[in-house]
Design an enzyme around this catalytic site. Sequence first.
Site, PDB file in Angstrom:
ATOM      1  N   GLY A  10       0.847  -1.207   0.000  1.00 48.00           N
ATOM      2  CA  GLY A  10       0.000   0.000   0.000  1.00 48.00           C
ATOM      3  C   GLY A  10       0.875   1.248   0.000  1.00 48.00           C
ATOM      4  O   GLY A  10       0.516   2.290   0.555  1.00 48.00           O
ATOM      5  N   GLY A  13      -0.175   4.967  -1.154  1.00 51.88           N
ATOM      6  CA  GLY A  13      -1.262   5.652  -0.452  1.00 51.88           C
ATOM      7  C   GLY A  13      -0.788   6.840   0.378  1.00 51.88           C
ATOM      8  O   GLY A  13       0.400   7.197   0.350  1.00 51.88           O
ATOM      9  N   GLN A  14      -1.723   7.437   1.101  1.00 49.03           N
ATOM     10  CA  GLN A  14      -1.411   8.670   1.853  1.00 49.03           C
ATOM     11  C   GLN A  14      -0.252   8.452   2.827  1.00 49.03           C
ATOM     12  O   GLN A  14       0.671   9.262   2.902  1.00 49.03           O
ATOM     13  CB  GLN A  14      -2.650   9.168   2.623  1.00 49.03           C
ATOM     14  CG  GLN A  14      -2.437  10.541   3.235  1.00 49.03           C
ATOM     15  CD  GLN A  14      -3.469  10.910   4.296  1.00 49.03           C
ATOM     16  OE1 GLN A  14      -4.301  10.095   4.697  1.00 49.03           O
ATOM     17  NE2 GLN A  14      -3.410  12.146   4.765  1.00 49.03           N
ATOM     18  N   ASP A  36       2.220  -1.909  -4.384  1.00 42.78           N
ATOM     19  CA  ASP A  36       0.830  -1.441  -4.349  1.00 42.78           C
ATOM     20  C   ASP A  36       0.079  -2.090  -5.497  1.00 42.78           C
ATOM     21  O   ASP A  36       0.691  -2.596  -6.440  1.00 42.78           O
ATOM     22  CB  ASP A  36       0.784   0.099  -4.486  1.00 42.78           C
ATOM     23  CG  ASP A  36      -0.494   0.688  -3.907  1.00 42.78           C
ATOM     24  OD1 ASP A  36      -1.574   0.433  -4.467  1.00 42.78           O
ATOM     25  OD2 ASP A  36      -0.418   1.382  -2.878  1.00 42.78           O
ATOM     26  N   ASP A  54      -0.870  -7.476  -5.374  1.00 42.16           N
ATOM     27  CA  ASP A  54      -2.205  -7.501  -4.769  1.00 42.16           C
ATOM     28  C   ASP A  54      -2.112  -8.334  -3.489  1.00 42.16           C
ATOM     29  O   ASP A  54      -1.864  -9.536  -3.554  1.00 42.16           O
ATOM     30  CB  ASP A  54      -3.196  -8.139  -5.761  1.00 42.16           C
ATOM     31  CG  ASP A  54      -4.609  -8.193  -5.195  1.00 42.16           C
ATOM     32  OD1 ASP A  54      -4.808  -7.827  -4.018  1.00 42.16           O
ATOM     33  OD2 ASP A  54      -5.509  -8.606  -5.946  1.00 42.16           O
ATOM     34  N   TYR A 144     -15.565  -0.456   8.720  1.00 42.54           N
ATOM     35  CA  TYR A 144     -14.129  -0.178   8.854  1.00 42.54           C
ATOM     36  C   TYR A 144     -13.685  -0.401  10.304  1.00 42.54           C
ATOM     37  O   TYR A 144     -12.687  -1.073  10.578  1.00 42.54           O
ATOM     38  CB  TYR A 144     -13.876   1.265   8.401  1.00 42.54           C
ATOM     39  CG  TYR A 144     -12.468   1.776   8.564  1.00 42.54           C
ATOM     40  CD1 TYR A 144     -11.423   1.278   7.795  1.00 42.54           C
ATOM     41  CD2 TYR A 144     -12.191   2.814   9.465  1.00 42.54           C
ATOM     42  CE1 TYR A 144     -10.135   1.787   7.927  1.00 42.54           C
ATOM     43  CE2 TYR A 144     -10.916   3.325   9.591  1.00 42.54           C
ATOM     44  CZ  TYR A 144      -9.885   2.804   8.823  1.00 42.54           C
ATOM     45  OH  TYR A 144      -8.624   3.314   8.964  1.00 42.54           O
ATOM     46  N   LYS A 148     -11.126  -3.174  11.823  1.00 43.64           N
ATOM     47  CA  LYS A 148      -9.911  -2.797  12.550  1.00 43.64           C
ATOM     48  C   LYS A 148      -9.875  -3.475  13.924  1.00 43.64           C
ATOM     49  O   LYS A 148      -8.815  -3.929  14.376  1.00 43.64           O
ATOM     50  CB  LYS A 148      -9.818  -1.272  12.701  1.00 43.64           C
ATOM     51  CG  LYS A 148      -9.483  -0.543  11.415  1.00 43.64           C
ATOM     52  CD  LYS A 148      -8.078  -0.870  10.920  1.00 43.64           C
ATOM     53  CE  LYS A 148      -7.708  -0.123   9.661  1.00 43.64           C
ATOM     54  NZ  LYS A 148      -6.449  -0.569   9.072  1.00 43.64           N
TER      55      LYS A 148
HETATM   56  P1  NAD Z   1      -4.788   4.961   1.322  1.00 45.59           P
HETATM   57  O1  NAD Z   1      -6.131   4.556   0.827  1.00 45.59           O
HETATM   58  O2  NAD Z   1      -4.280   6.313   0.981  1.00 45.59           O
HETATM   59  O3  NAD Z   1      -3.699   3.907   0.837  1.00 45.59           O
HETATM   60  C1  NAD Z   1      -3.936   2.523   0.815  1.00 45.59           C
HETATM   61  C2  NAD Z   1      -3.157   1.956  -0.348  1.00 45.59           C
HETATM   62  O4  NAD Z   1      -3.421   0.540  -0.402  1.00 45.59           O
HETATM   63  C3  NAD Z   1      -3.594   2.541  -1.715  1.00 45.59           C
HETATM   64  O5  NAD Z   1      -2.475   3.042  -2.409  1.00 45.59           O
HETATM   65  C4  NAD Z   1      -4.206   1.357  -2.430  1.00 45.59           C
HETATM   66  O6  NAD Z   1      -3.995   1.347  -3.833  1.00 45.59           O
HETATM   67  C5  NAD Z   1      -3.513   0.170  -1.766  1.00 45.59           C
HETATM   68  N1  NAD Z   1      -4.271  -1.072  -1.900  1.00 45.59           N
HETATM   69  C6  NAD Z   1      -5.622  -1.223  -1.868  1.00 45.59           C
HETATM   70  N2  NAD Z   1      -5.940  -2.501  -2.075  1.00 45.59           N
HETATM   71  C7  NAD Z   1      -4.770  -3.177  -2.251  1.00 45.59           C
HETATM   72  C8  NAD Z   1      -4.451  -4.528  -2.494  1.00 45.59           C
HETATM   73  N3  NAD Z   1      -5.409  -5.458  -2.637  1.00 45.59           N
HETATM   74  N4  NAD Z   1      -3.155  -4.877  -2.588  1.00 45.59           N
HETATM   75  C9  NAD Z   1      -2.173  -3.938  -2.468  1.00 45.59           C
HETATM   76  N5  NAD Z   1      -2.417  -2.634  -2.238  1.00 45.59           N
HETATM   77  C10 NAD Z   1      -3.709  -2.258  -2.130  1.00 45.59           C
HETATM   78  O7  NAD Z   1      -4.795   4.741   2.874  1.00 45.59           O
HETATM   79  P2  NAD Z   1      -3.846   5.409   3.982  1.00 45.59           P
HETATM   80  O8  NAD Z   1      -4.531   6.598   4.493  1.00 45.59           O
HETATM   81  O9  NAD Z   1      -2.468   5.491   3.483  1.00 45.59           O
HETATM   82  O10 NAD Z   1      -3.961   4.306   5.127  1.00 45.59           O
HETATM   83  C11 NAD Z   1      -3.003   3.265   5.305  1.00 45.59           C
HETATM   84  C12 NAD Z   1      -3.416   2.459   6.524  1.00 45.59           C
HETATM   85  O11 NAD Z   1      -3.494   3.325   7.660  1.00 45.59           O
HETATM   86  C13 NAD Z   1      -4.789   1.799   6.406  1.00 45.59           C
HETATM   87  O12 NAD Z   1      -4.746   0.563   7.071  1.00 45.59           O
HETATM   88  C14 NAD Z   1      -5.694   2.738   7.169  1.00 45.59           C
HETATM   89  O13 NAD Z   1      -6.805   2.070   7.690  1.00 45.59           O
HETATM   90  C15 NAD Z   1      -4.776   3.218   8.270  1.00 45.59           C
HETATM   91  N6  NAD Z   1      -5.207   4.506   8.850  1.00 45.59           N
HETATM   92  C16 NAD Z   1      -5.150   5.639   8.093  1.00 45.59           C
HETATM   93  C17 NAD Z   1      -5.569   6.845   8.669  1.00 45.59           C
HETATM   94  C18 NAD Z   1      -5.517   8.138   7.897  1.00 45.59           C
HETATM   95  O14 NAD Z   1      -6.006   9.172   8.386  1.00 45.59           O
HETATM   96  N7  NAD Z   1      -4.957   8.172   6.694  1.00 45.59           N
HETATM   97  C19 NAD Z   1      -6.047   6.866   9.981  1.00 45.59           C
HETATM   98  C20 NAD Z   1      -6.140   5.678  10.691  1.00 45.59           C
HETATM   99  C21 NAD Z   1      -5.677   4.486  10.117  1.00 45.59           C
HETATM  100  N1  SER Z   2      -8.728   8.705   8.792  1.00 47.15           N
HETATM  101  C1  SER Z   2      -9.427   7.467   8.929  1.00 47.15           C
HETATM  102  C2  SER Z   2     -10.806   7.559   8.383  1.00 47.15           C
HETATM  103  O1  SER Z   2     -11.390   8.609   8.478  1.00 47.15           O
HETATM  104  C3  SER Z   2      -9.478   7.067  10.370  1.00 47.15           C
HETATM  105  O2  SER Z   2      -9.079   5.751  10.424  1.00 47.15           O
HETATM  106  O3  SER Z   2     -11.297   6.570   7.900  1.00 47.15           O
END
Ligand code: NAD
Ligand code: SER
Length: 319
Positions: A10, A13-14, A36, A54, A144, A148
């Site tokens: 992943g 992603g962000q 990714d 994947d 979600y 988690k």
């Molecule tokens: P995001 O959606 O920006 O990135 C997730 C990445 O996973 C994407 O680039 C997507 O293409 C990739 N992905 C999706 N399905 C896939 C698959 N089958 N195989 C491989 N890659 C795949 O999410 P994020 O914000 O970077 O979050 C990353 C983790 O952190 C997640 O588990 C999320 O729940 C957790 N999280 C994020 C936040 C937040 O505010 N951003 C807060 C709490 C928890």
């Molecule tokens: N930033 C995340 C959301 O809003 C919290 O896990 O889903």
Amino acid sequence: MVKEKILVIGASGQIGVELTLALRKIFGNSSVVASDLREENDLLKGTGPYVSLDVMNKEMLHVQVIRQNITQIYMLAAILSATGEKNPNLAWHLNMQGLLNVLDIAKEEKLHKVYWPSSIAVFGPTSPRENCPQRTIIEPTTVYGISKYAGEFWCNYFHQRFGVDVRSLRYPGLISYKSSPGGGTTDYAVEIFMDAVEEKKYKCFLREDTYLPMMYMPDAIRATIELMEAPANKISVRTSYNISSMSFSPKEIAAEIKKQIPEFAITYQPDYRQAIADSWPRSIDDSVARQDWGWKEEYGIEKMTVDMIRNLQEMKGGN
Ligand code: NAD
Ligand code: SER
């Protein structure tokens, strides 16, 4: 020192983009493999190895782990809260099976460590709203949050039963300027900055008084790496650690932005994401993380706002 080879799943992603770049600084570019489902993020290009992967395809994942001599996995692939409510089956499937595939391979290949993030979304309307503690009533109402919370217990199970060194943080909403957020309820706190710099106005999908726990990305990246580098005997929580740095409402962050961009104007049009936000705590007690492995934030709302706007303006100006 043991030579580590890290796989980030992943990575486009962000969080993935910034975490991959930070890990490459520490462990060396060739020691951190980004992967990714979607294409490599532009910021990662030329900084180290990238594979298309994947996480749902366990065989393909296993082959990569063996072929690349992987010793640690950071598993970030997930469907976040807002997108999850639009497709609950898909969110459950990816968030659970993806994690289980990683944990199984970590057990079989005796990986040194696994990182997997949880979220404040594990908490629900029956959890304490203010200073929500590490251990409390946890009854999530989003798919979600359910995924988690179940994931946290799978991590704990693999640690207790098979000795997998898996570590986790319950991130709050994360705010960053390098890569876009991926479908969460807290995404407004990123969009508001982007629209403030681009258009000097923002239409918010949450009510003005919706307080939520938030964190600036540099703090989140540092927390993740500090947790992963902490000695195992400092880790008393094998589900997931509460972690926190600030809480604010849309009205408060708008006022902070106005200090930098006086013309900025905000309007409100709450949608289905309001109910998700209303089910989460307003603030988090992270004293266990502070005590166990010394967590301490660097950014509050003021310092973060100044930094976000400066960076977005620089990017806009092409500097
Ligand atoms: P995001 O959606 O920006 O990135 C997730 C990445 O996973 C994407 O680039 C997507 O293409 C990739 N992905 C999706 N399905 C896939 C698959 N089958 N195989 C491989 N890659 C795949 O999410 P994020 O914000 O970077 O979050 C990353 C983790 O952190 C997640 O588990 C999320 O729940 C957790 N999280 C994020 C936040 C937040 O505010 N951003 C807060 C709490 C928890
Ligand atoms: N930033 C995340 C959301 O809003 C919290 O896990 O889903």
